[in-house]
Each structure stands twice: as C-alpha cells, then as structure tokens.
Design a protein around this motif. Structure first.
Motif, PDB file in Angstrom:
ATOM      1  N   ALA A 176       0.833  -1.211   0.000  1.00 25.82           N
ATOM      2  CA  ALA A 176       0.000   0.000   0.000  1.00 25.82           C
ATOM      3  C   ALA A 176       0.860   1.251   0.000  1.00 25.82           C
ATOM      4  O   ALA A 176       0.581   2.218  -0.725  1.00 25.82           O
ATOM      5  N   LEU A 177       1.909   1.263   0.804  1.00 20.02           N
ATOM      6  CA  LEU A 177       2.800   2.419   0.912  1.00 20.02           C
ATOM      7  C   LEU A 177       3.516   2.705  -0.402  1.00 20.02           C
ATOM      8  O   LEU A 177       3.427   3.815  -0.957  1.00 20.02           O
ATOM      9  N   LEU A 178       4.216   1.699  -0.926  1.00 30.22           N
ATOM     10  CA  LEU A 178       5.045   1.903  -2.124  1.00 30.22           C
ATOM     11  C   LEU A 178       4.196   2.153  -3.368  1.00 30.22           C
ATOM     12  O   LEU A 178       4.549   2.993  -4.203  1.00 30.22           O
ATOM     13  N   SER A 179       3.086   1.445  -3.486  1.00 30.52           N
ATOM     14  CA  SER A 179       2.248   1.644  -4.675  1.00 30.52           C
ATOM     15  C   SER A 179       1.640   3.039  -4.675  1.00 30.52           C
ATOM     16  O   SER A 179       1.542   3.689  -5.730  1.00 30.52           O
ATOM     17  N   THR A 180       1.244   3.531  -3.499  1.00 32.68           N
ATOM     18  CA  THR A 180       0.656   4.871  -3.429  1.00 32.68           C
ATOM     19  C   THR A 180       1.698   5.948  -3.724  1.00 32.68           C
ATOM     20  O   THR A 180       1.397   6.942  -4.389  1.00 32.68           O
ATOM     21  N   ILE A 181       2.923   5.760  -3.236  1.00 33.48           N
ATOM     22  CA  ILE A 181       3.993   6.707  -3.576  1.00 33.48           C
ATOM     23  C   ILE A 181       4.194   6.744  -5.090  1.00 33.48           C
ATOM     24  O   ILE A 181       4.274   7.824  -5.694  1.00 33.48           O
ATOM     25  N   PHE A 182       4.250   5.567  -5.694  1.00 36.36           N
ATOM     26  CA  PHE A 182       4.444   5.491  -7.154  1.00 36.36           C
ATOM     27  C   PHE A 182       3.296   6.151  -7.900  1.00 36.36           C
ATOM     28  O   PHE A 182       3.512   6.991  -8.790  1.00 36.36           O
ATOM     29  N   PHE A 183       2.070   5.801  -7.529  1.00 32.93           N
ATOM     30  CA  PHE A 183       0.909   6.372  -8.215  1.00 32.93           C
ATOM     31  C   PHE A 183       0.802   7.882  -7.989  1.00 32.93           C
ATOM     32  O   PHE A 183       0.366   8.614  -8.881  1.00 32.93           O
ATOM     33  N   THR A 184       1.201   8.355  -6.816  1.00 28.89           N
ATOM     34  CA  THR A 184       1.156   9.796  -6.545  1.00 28.89           C
ATOM     35  C   THR A 184       2.115  10.550  -7.461  1.00 28.89           C
ATOM     36  O   THR A 184       1.779  11.622  -7.980  1.00 28.89           O
ATOM     37  N   ILE A 185       3.298   9.993  -7.657  1.00 30.03           N
ATOM     38  CA  ILE A 185       4.277  10.618  -8.565  1.00 30.03           C
ATOM     39  C   ILE A 185       3.727  10.682  -9.985  1.00 30.03           C
ATOM     40  O   ILE A 185       3.804  11.716 -10.660  1.00 30.03           O
ATOM     41  N   PHE A 208       0.764   8.655   0.433  1.00 34.84           N
ATOM     42  CA  PHE A 208       0.382   9.957  -0.138  1.00 34.84           C
ATOM     43  C   PHE A 208       1.077  11.087   0.599  1.00 34.84           C
ATOM     44  O   PHE A 208       1.423  12.113   0.010  1.00 34.84           O
ATOM     45  N   LEU A 209       1.311  10.894   1.892  1.00 37.15           N
ATOM     46  CA  LEU A 209       1.951  11.921   2.713  1.00 37.15           C
ATOM     47  C   LEU A 209       3.375  12.199   2.245  1.00 37.15           C
ATOM     48  O   LEU A 209       3.909  13.291   2.503  1.00 37.15           O
ATOM     49  N   ALA A 210       3.992  11.251   1.557  1.00 38.22           N
ATOM     50  CA  ALA A 210       5.360  11.438   1.075  1.00 38.22           C
ATOM     51  C   ALA A 210       5.476  12.674   0.190  1.00 38.22           C
ATOM     52  O   ALA A 210       6.498  13.374   0.205  1.00 38.22           O
ATOM     53  N   LEU A 211       4.432  12.987  -0.582  1.00 39.32           N
ATOM     54  CA  LEU A 211       4.435  14.171  -1.440  1.00 39.32           C
ATOM     55  C   LEU A 211       3.458  15.240  -0.963  1.00 39.32           C
ATOM     56  O   LEU A 211       3.489  16.368  -1.451  1.00 39.32           O
ATOM     57  N   ASN A 212       2.609  14.887   0.007  1.00 39.10           N
ATOM     58  CA  ASN A 212       1.588  15.813   0.478  1.00 39.10           C
ATOM     59  C   ASN A 212       1.996  16.555   1.749  1.00 39.10           C
ATOM     60  O   ASN A 212       1.362  17.534   2.132  1.00 39.10           O
ATOM     61  N   ARG A 213       3.087  16.110   2.397  1.00 41.47           N
ATOM     62  CA  ARG A 213       3.545  16.791   3.612  1.00 41.47           C
ATOM     63  C   ARG A 213       4.065  18.190   3.263  1.00 41.47           C
ATOM     64  O   ARG A 213       4.377  18.475   2.115  1.00 41.47           O
ATOM     65  N   TYR A 214       4.169  19.037   4.273  1.00 39.82           N
ATOM     66  CA  TYR A 214       4.594  20.429   4.072  1.00 39.82           C
ATOM     67  C   TYR A 214       6.041  20.501   3.572  1.00 39.82           C
ATOM     68  O   TYR A 214       6.914  19.854   4.130  1.00 39.82           O
TER      69      TYR A 214
END
Length: 359
Positions: free
Chosen positions: A14-23, A255-261
């Motif tokens: 869930a973590l890695l796939s969401t990071i990939f899809f977010t990018i 998602f927080l990987a790219l959504n954090r401040y």
C-alpha cells in the motif's frame, strides 16, 4: 506466511504503490493543468499545486486489495473507497469551473474596520465574500479606508443537500454488502444499524473533508488514526479487522510522502471522500467503531466547532478551526504538527487505558 508477515507485506504494498501512483498522477495533473486556486489569501503561494491527487490513493488501495483479494473486509473497504472517490472526483471536476470572482482588500486606515464578519486591523487583507462585506466595501472605498489588492476566483460547488444525498448512496453500498454487524458496543440494535451506518459514512466523509485544508493535515491524521486502529485490532486478536486499517495507513503514509509540508500535490475531495468513507467502513466491519471514533477525535471536534459557528453559537473569524488558528498567527506547519501530535497522544492514551483498565 503468518499473520504478522501478511500485515507487513500489505502495508509495504500500500505504501510503495501509493507513492508510485502519486508521482505519476502528479505529472499527469500538471500536464492537464488541474491545479489549485486558493481563495484564502495566506495560501496564495499554493496556486498551481496539482489537486485531485486522491486518485493515487484510490489506485493504491485498489492494487493492494487486488493482490490480497481473499480478505473480504479489505475488498469491501476498497470498493467503498472507490465509490466515494468517484463522487468526490465529480465534485473536484465541478470545482475547476469558476463561479464568481471576489475582491481582495487591504485596510489602509489607521484603525481596525469591520468587513463583513471580520475585523481587519491596519494593513490586514481579506476576501470580500458575504453580502454584508460587499456593502461594506462600497462604503470603505468611498471613505478611502481600504484598497483592492487582488481578486480570488471562487470555485463552483455541489449544493450541500446534493452532497449529503450522494454520501447516503455510498452508505447504501456498504449496507448492501451485508457485511456490517447489527451490534454496536456489544448491543444488537437490529435495523437501527441502517441510520447508524448512514450517519457514520456522512459524518466521517465530512470530518475528513473539513480537516483537509493544510499540507499533510488530513493524510497525517488518517495515517496515525488508522495505525492506532490496526494496533488496537491486533492486540485484541481481531486479525481480519486489522488488515483494512493497515492498508489505509499504508496509502495515507504513501500519499503523505508528497503531500507533507510543503505539499507538491493535494488530495482534493477525491481523496478526502475516499479516506473518510474507507476509515469508517473499516471501523464498522472490524467492529472497532468506538476506538476508531476516539482516534478520529480531532476531525470530529473540528466539525462540531464549525457547526457551532454556523449556528451562531460561537463566532470564528475564519472557518474551519485550523484556518482560524492560522489567521491568529500560528504557522501552517505548527498547526499541522499540533494536530498530528494531539491525534497521536489521544491514540496512545486510548490504547493504554483500554489495555490497562478494560482487559
């Protein structure tokens, strides 16, 4: 694999796939010029940030559930999230259309002036939103007490009644699955579970949607609350109930990987609708509703404060509460860390007191 290994694997997927899809989604949204147009003056620097990033959250949870399709609860949570996400997406798409252009003004007078429901100090800026503020603007312009410093495009929005109807439809998907127990807090309430589920879905979606107003605020709170619910379920031998929360924690952290401040992408209603609906669905299916509500205390309190404001019982200079804190001088980064910290403390205390005094 044992249960612990499965839990870790689901979280990582869930973590890695969401990071990939977010990018990937971020690049697509930028190319399509699907970007944010803030109406809050203090957030004008966020203009151009891609929104509707919740699509990545949906893709992350759908991929995770398709890999581990044998868990019925996880599959139902993914379906409910997809349903809610689609409805949120429609709201986001409508929001790309501008409804009106509102003026931004600055107080150039030597003393504070009342602009609508706000009290503007000398040098402060505000958006002219209400009918009273628009009348005040005409008067103050004639008296040379304010100056127009810009304009704010106001997005078109679905009517509140239409949103509620759409959210009720989401709850019907969950009720139709037949997976929700009629027992709440150990009491069988029979058909009364229907209004409870409807209220839960509508309430959770609006709570998460309301809190989604600052970089990483909603995603961080959902990541912490979901992790706490997963730990609670695991420590009470509720293995099946833990898995959806583990997946929710994974997509939220991803998602927080790219959504954090400072955020480089926003989730929009697509994401907030999906996370709110998914979280409360996992709570119903895993029979951990009471703990899930405690873990989500900050968004729930924010909704209550906003309702009190709208009922004119209290008066906020800016709604919701986190924007009021920002208006009063607290930085966005500090507000987000404060909300995260309070959520974490509440979750830790809830886990401690349950295991120390209840079992």
């Amino acid at each position: 694999m044992n249960n612990f290994q499965i839990d870790i694997l689901i979280f990582i997927i869930a973590l890695l796939s969401t990071i990939f899809f977010t990018i990937v989604i971020k690049r697509v949204l930028i190319e399509a010029n699907v970007t944010d147009k803030p109406i809050v003056t203090e957030h004008s620097h966020k203009a151009g940030t891609p929104t509707m990033g919740g699509l990545a959250i949906l893709l992350g949870i759908l991929l995770t559930s398709s890999i581990y399709f044998t868990n019925r609860y996880l599959m139902i949570v993914a379906i409910i999230m997809a349903t809610a996400g689609i409805i949120g997406l429609l709201d986001d798409l409508l929001g790309l259309k501008t409804k009106e252009i509102q003026k931004k003004v600055r107080n150039i007078y030597s003393t504070p002036i009342e602009m609508g429901r706000l009290m503007l100090k000398p040098g402060e800026e505000a958006r002219v939103a209400t009918e009273k503020a628009k009348k005040d603007l005409v008067k103050y312009l004639a008296e040379k007490k304010v100056e127009i410093v810009g304009e704010a495009p106001i997005k078109s929005e679905v009517e509140e009644s239409e949103k509620i109807i759409a959210q009720i439809i989401i709850s019907l998907f969950l009720l139709g699955s037949g997976a929700v127990s009629s027992s709440v807090l150990g009491i069988d309430i029979g058909y009364f579970i229907i209004p409870v589920v409807i209220f839960g879905i509508v309430g959770a979606i609006n709570a998460v949607n309301l809190i989604d107003g600052m970089d990483g605020l909603a995603a961080g709170i959902l990541a912490i609350a979901s992790s706490a619910c997963a730990i609670f379920a695991i420590t009470t031998n509720n293995v099946d109930g833990a898995l959806p929360f583990i997946a929710l924690a994974g997509v939220s952290f991803g998602f927080l990987a790219l959504n954090r401040y400072p955020a480089s992408i926003f989730m929009g209603d697509t994401g907030s609708f999906a996370l709110g609906a998914g979280y409360i669905t996992a709570a119903f299916l895993g029979n951990v509703l009471y703990f899930a509500l405690i873990a989500l205390a900050i968004p729930i309190i924010s909704v209550i404060v906003s309702l009190l404001h709208r009922a004119h019982i209290i008066n906020l200079p800016v709604e919701p509460l986190h924007h009021t804190l920002n208006y009063k001088g607290l930085s966005e980064k500090k507000i987000v860390l404060l909300y995260w910290g309070i959520t974490l403390i509440i979750c830790i205390l809830a886990l401690y007191f349950y295991h120390a005094f209840i079992i």
